[in-house]
Design a protein around this motif. Structure first.
Motif, mmCIF file in Angstrom:
data_model
loop_
_atom_site.group_PDB
_atom_site.id
_atom_site.type_symbol
_atom_site.label_atom_id
_atom_site.label_comp_id
_atom_site.label_asym_id
_atom_site.label_seq_id
_atom_site.Cartn_x
_atom_site.Cartn_y
_atom_site.Cartn_z
ATOM 1 N N LEU A 113 22.931 22.817 62.027
ATOM 2 C CA LEU A 113 23.776 21.829 62.589
ATOM 3 C C LEU A 113 23.866 20.496 61.604
ATOM 4 O O LEU A 113 22.905 20.055 61.127
ATOM 5 N N ALA A 114 24.947 20.158 61.351
ATOM 6 C CA ALA A 114 25.265 18.876 60.534
ATOM 7 C C ALA A 114 24.875 17.731 61.332
ATOM 8 O O ALA A 114 24.851 17.830 62.451
ATOM 9 N N VAL A 115 24.607 16.761 60.643
ATOM 10 C CA VAL A 115 24.113 15.488 61.505
ATOM 11 C C VAL A 115 25.169 14.210 61.109
ATOM 12 O O VAL A 115 25.468 14.253 59.991
ATOM 13 N N PRO A 116 25.460 13.510 62.110
ATOM 14 C CA PRO A 116 26.291 12.352 61.848
ATOM 15 C C PRO A 116 25.185 11.371 60.972
ATOM 16 O O PRO A 116 24.185 11.268 60.936
ATOM 17 N N ALA A 117 26.187 10.293 60.465
ATOM 18 C CA ALA A 117 25.498 9.217 59.527
ATOM 19 C C ALA A 117 24.626 8.608 60.372
ATOM 20 O O ALA A 117 23.520 8.286 59.586
ATOM 21 N N ASP A 118 24.708 8.223 61.643
ATOM 22 C CA ASP A 118 23.678 7.515 62.293
ATOM 23 C C ASP A 118 22.452 8.460 62.989
ATOM 24 O O ASP A 118 21.622 7.806 63.716
ATOM 25 N N ILE B 268 22.173 12.713 66.879
ATOM 26 C CA ILE B 268 21.684 13.961 67.412
ATOM 27 C C ILE B 268 20.769 14.755 66.150
ATOM 28 O O ILE B 268 21.233 14.563 64.994
ATOM 29 N N PRO B 269 19.881 15.513 66.411
ATOM 30 C CA PRO B 269 19.080 16.364 65.616
ATOM 31 C C PRO B 269 19.897 17.459 65.080
ATOM 32 O O PRO B 269 20.724 17.993 65.601
ATOM 33 N N SER B 270 19.437 18.045 63.816
ATOM 34 C CA SER B 270 20.093 18.977 63.203
ATOM 35 C C SER B 270 19.637 20.485 63.835
ATOM 36 O O SER B 270 19.808 21.545 62.996
ATOM 37 N N PHE B 271 18.865 20.456 64.458
ATOM 38 C CA PHE B 271 18.347 21.814 65.103
ATOM 39 C C PHE B 271 18.587 21.627 66.828
ATOM 40 O O PHE B 271 18.842 20.740 67.436
ATOM 41 N N TYR B 272 18.581 22.702 67.469
ATOM 42 C CA TYR B 272 18.615 22.827 68.827
ATOM 43 C C TYR B 272 17.834 23.860 69.472
ATOM 44 O O TYR B 272 17.454 25.073 68.743
ATOM 45 N N ASP B 273 16.689 23.477 70.462
ATOM 46 C CA ASP B 273 15.750 24.300 71.026
ATOM 47 C C ASP B 273 16.359 24.866 72.289
ATOM 48 O O ASP B 273 15.844 24.480 73.466
ATOM 49 N N PRO B 274 16.815 25.894 72.438
ATOM 50 C CA PRO B 274 17.338 26.570 73.641
ATOM 51 C C PRO B 274 16.246 27.238 74.611
ATOM 52 O O PRO B 274 16.471 26.900 75.888
ATOM 53 N N GLY B 275 15.019 27.380 74.142
ATOM 54 C CA GLY B 275 14.042 27.949 74.910
ATOM 55 C C GLY B 275 13.472 26.740 75.904
ATOM 56 O O GLY B 275 13.117 26.903 77.033
#
Length: 248
Positions: free
Chosen positions: A172-177, A180-187
């Motif tokens: 995932l891209a991240v905004p300048a600030d 939100i993190p560049s990863f997602y933990d669905p489990g």
């Protein structure tokens, strides 16, 4: 007595015996290296990721087969170019209706307990939750072409991080600030959803798809955000994809 035993294993209400039986017969999942709470190292994580990718097809088939018993079919939701919102709405309704937990202890639904046991093959319930997470991750990957399964080697440097040793969706891209993190933990999202449903009096109170929906909503605008820092994410390489990015 047998019903009590089933309920203690699955954490599912006895007035939903079909889900009890389905979860009890659900095949658990075991990683080559059980993670526990301490960082296990990059090489073991790579082996866990390779094992996960090898078995991801059969695990997806298993959770799809179970969901179809409840008239839920994720096929379109994990198809690139198809809108997943309808399936996510139905999935949230199913969670509210069927995830009313019975005799499952607060200890079993603690983050530390989950971290120690979610990938050691000892729990049908945790295998089921992991595969719900797998499905959520596949939906995100189908919608966001830069995303793939990987792990965040920098998580161990974050004090009390929930993400150390965990296989997550990266890219995932991240905004300048860095909001939100560049990863997602669905489990972990699936685990927290069960915990919320178990202990919250409102049957609709859970956050199974909340984080996923946020990433699906924000992602298009993030692709044109300012250049993020260099990647520290380790992921399987795909010839047509750029290296994922991360932040600390």
């Amino acid at each position: 007595m047998i019903l009590d035993h089933l309920r203690s294993l699955t954490g599912t209400r006895l007035d939903r015996p079909d889900l009890v039986a389905s979860t009890l017969n659900y095949a658990s999942y075991q990683s080559p290296h059980v993670t526990g709470g301490d960082f296990i190292g990059i090489d073991p994580l790579k082996e866990n990721l390779a094992h996960f990718l090898i078995h991801r097809g059969e695990r997806l088939e298993q959770i799809t087969s179970l969901l179809r018993k409840y008239d839920l079919d994720p096929e379109l939701a994990i198809t690139p170019g198809e809108a997943p919102a309808g399936f996510l709405d139905a999935l949230d309704s199913w969670v509210a209706d069927y995830w009313r937990a019975g005799r499952i202890s607060k200890k079993q639904l603690s983050r530390d307990f989950w971290t120690r046991h979610q990938d050691d093959g000892s729990s049908h319930l945790y295998g089921f939750l992991s595969d719900i997470g797998l499905l959520l991750g596949e939906i995100l990957i189908a919608q966001c072409q830069s995303c793939e399964w990987g792990f965040d080697p920098m998580a161990r440097k974050r004090e009390h991080s929930s993400f150390v040793n965990r296989i997550v969706v990266t890219g995932l891209a991240v905004p300048a600030d860095n909001t939100i993190p560049s990863f997602y933990d669905p489990g972990l999202s699936a685990f927290y959803a069960l915990r919320t449903v178990r202990f919250h009096p409102d049957p609709s109170a859970h956050d199974l798809t909340l984080n996923l929906r946020a990433r699906l909503t924000y992602y298009p605008s993030l692709k044109t955000s300012s250049s993020p820092p260099e990647s520290a994410i380790v992921t399987p390489k795909r010839a047509s994809k750029k290296t994922p990015v991360t932040h600390e």
